[in-house]
Design an enzyme around this catalytic site. Structure first.
Site, PDB file in Angstrom:
ATOM      1  N   MET A  33       0.837  -1.203   0.000  1.00  0.00           N
ATOM      2  CA  MET A  33       0.000   0.000   0.000  1.00  0.00           C
ATOM      3  C   MET A  33       0.877   1.261   0.000  1.00  0.00           C
ATOM      4  O   MET A  33       0.389   2.362   0.257  1.00  0.00           O
ATOM      5  CB  MET A  33      -0.936   0.007   1.206  1.00  0.00           C
ATOM      6  N   HIS A  40       9.024  -3.452   3.603  1.00  0.00           N
ATOM      7  CA  HIS A  40       8.653  -3.634   2.196  1.00  0.00           C
ATOM      8  C   HIS A  40       9.893  -3.929   1.348  1.00  0.00           C
ATOM      9  O   HIS A  40       9.888  -4.810   0.490  1.00  0.00           O
ATOM     10  CB  HIS A  40       8.019  -2.357   1.637  1.00  0.00           C
TER      11      HIS A  40
HETATM   12  P1  AMP Z   1       1.371  -2.966   3.430  1.00  0.00           P
HETATM   13  O1  AMP Z   1       1.955  -1.897   2.558  1.00  0.00           O
HETATM   14  O2  AMP Z   1       1.269  -2.607   4.867  1.00  0.00           O
HETATM   15  O3  AMP Z   1       0.106  -3.534   2.846  1.00  0.00           O
HETATM   16  O4  AMP Z   1       2.415  -4.158   3.402  1.00  0.00           O
HETATM   17  C1  AMP Z   1       2.840  -4.729   2.184  1.00  0.00           C
HETATM   18  C2  AMP Z   1       3.649  -5.979   2.466  1.00  0.00           C
HETATM   19  O5  AMP Z   1       4.788  -5.636   3.252  1.00  0.00           O
HETATM   20  C3  AMP Z   1       2.860  -7.013   3.272  1.00  0.00           C
HETATM   21  O6  AMP Z   1       3.171  -8.308   2.786  1.00  0.00           O
HETATM   22  C4  AMP Z   1       3.368  -6.797   4.659  1.00  0.00           C
HETATM   23  O7  AMP Z   1       3.283  -7.944   5.468  1.00  0.00           O
HETATM   24  C5  AMP Z   1       4.819  -6.451   4.397  1.00  0.00           C
HETATM   25  N1  AMP Z   1       5.375  -5.740   5.546  1.00  0.00           N
HETATM   26  C6  AMP Z   1       4.857  -4.649   6.178  1.00  0.00           C
HETATM   27  N2  AMP Z   1       5.614  -4.313   7.239  1.00  0.00           N
HETATM   28  C7  AMP Z   1       6.627  -5.218   7.298  1.00  0.00           C
HETATM   29  C8  AMP Z   1       7.741  -5.416   8.172  1.00  0.00           C
HETATM   30  N3  AMP Z   1       7.971  -4.634   9.221  1.00  0.00           N
HETATM   31  N4  AMP Z   1       8.574  -6.456   7.924  1.00  0.00           N
HETATM   32  C9  AMP Z   1       8.355  -7.275   6.864  1.00  0.00           C
HETATM   33  N5  AMP Z   1       7.327  -7.130   6.001  1.00  0.00           N
HETATM   34  C10 AMP Z   1       6.482  -6.118   6.203  1.00  0.00           C
END
Ligand code: AMP
Length: 293
Positions: A33, A40
């Site tokens: 997102m 990420h």
């Molecule tokens: P989001 O942008 O929050 O939808 O996250 C996108 C992807 O990044 C998802 O697969 C999340 O699980 C991963 N993600 C978000 N925060 C972390 C983190 N601290 N460590 C590893 N992966 C992450």
């Protein structure tokens, strides 16, 4: 050496890029997102290392936000994001509008019903239906060989894996470790909402999980005792408003009484304007070891 990042806003544009990329070998895909951080970027790095070409997407998916949640406020620093993706060597950024993903409005949904109402789902009705639907659509559009997800959102990872298995998706789902700040706070786009005192308080989620894990490491196998230790740690932080602390089976996300096997120690709390989550996936036998969900 970083390659040039190409940006596609429409599915038709993306298809042209994908046709070219597919000829060069396996495609890795990182859906996000945006408001990118090291969490990420660790997924992007894994994809760049393991696949010939890497596609990332940034889409703030309206169907996974409930009324009163932070859809409008969600940070959208897309120029910075683009520069970060380019520096990591991603090949394509898919940056669609809501109309591109839901041309007729949201109509058809995917619901992994038995997992969607548990843990975070109990506090965010409809959230995981929105997540499963958008991830399915993005996987259909990009059709990668491998898609990368973070353990930070463990329930999401479990639901996506189940969806792909039960609906016979052909994509490989890779789940990678949570990336943390030095003080343990799991990196999250929503950490941007925290002021300095809230930022300090936010470490309580990780501290609570660590306390619960320590109880298990001491030999305790009553789940309630570990949950209580974590809850007490959380309750001692005045700036945190707890939602839940749970020790659940990784297989079905249901709470366990006896702490044994592959478990998810999960926690959610509000700090200031942010709703924060964290978890540890644990294999509990004679000893306690951290695993990937
Ligand atoms: P989001 O942008 O929050 O939808 O996250 C996108 C992807 O990044 C998802 O697969 C999340 O699980 C991963 N993600 C978000 N925060 C972390 C983190 N601290 N460590 C590893 N992966 C992450």
């Amino acid at each position: 050496m970083s390659r040039r990042l190409r940006v596609a806003r429409a599915r038709r544009e993306l298809d042209v890029f994908l046709r070219e990329l597919r000829a060069e070998g396996p495609i890795g895909f990182v859906p996000t997102m945006g408001a990118l951080h090291e969490g990420h970027l660790s997924l992007v790095r894994a994809s760049v290392g393991e696949c010939a070409r890497t596609v990332a997407s940034i889409f703030v998916n309206p169907t996974q936000f409930g009324p009163g949640e932070d859809l409008a406020a969600y940070p959208r620093p897309w120029e910075e994001d683009q520069a970060l993706l380019e520096a990591e060597g991603a090949d394509v950024l898919f940056l669609p509008s809501a109309e591109e993903i839901y041309p007729a409005g949201p109509r058809a949904f995917i619901d992994v019903a038995d997992l969607s109402g548990l843990l975070c789902g109990a506090f965010r009705p409809g959230h995981f239906r929105g997540v499963a639907t958008v991830v399915w659509k993005l996987l259909q559009i990009v059709d990668p060989d491998v898609a990368y997800f973070g353990s930070k959102d463990a329930q999401q990872a479990v639901i996506v894996r189940r969806m792909v298995k039960d609906l016979f998706g052909r994509w490989t789902i890779r789940v990678l470790p949570t990336i943390r700040e030095k003080d343990g706070l799991a990196m999250s786009s929503r950490n941007r909402y925290l002021d300095p005192s809230e930022r300090a308080a936010a470490t309580v989620l990780f501290r609570a999980l660590a306390e619960g894990k320590r109880v298990l490491e001491s030999g305790e196998r009553k789940a309630g005792m570990a949950v209580r230790a974590a809850s007490e740690t959380l309750a001692r932080e005045p700036l945190a408003r707890p939602e839940y602390v749970a020790l659940a089976s990784l297989a079905d996300l249901r709470p366990v009484e006896e702490a044994r096997g592959d478990l998810l120690f999960a926690i959610a709390a509000r700090v200031g304007k942010a709703r924060l989550i964290d978890n540890l996936a644990l294999r509990v036998g004679e000893r306690v070891e951290e695993i990937l969900p």
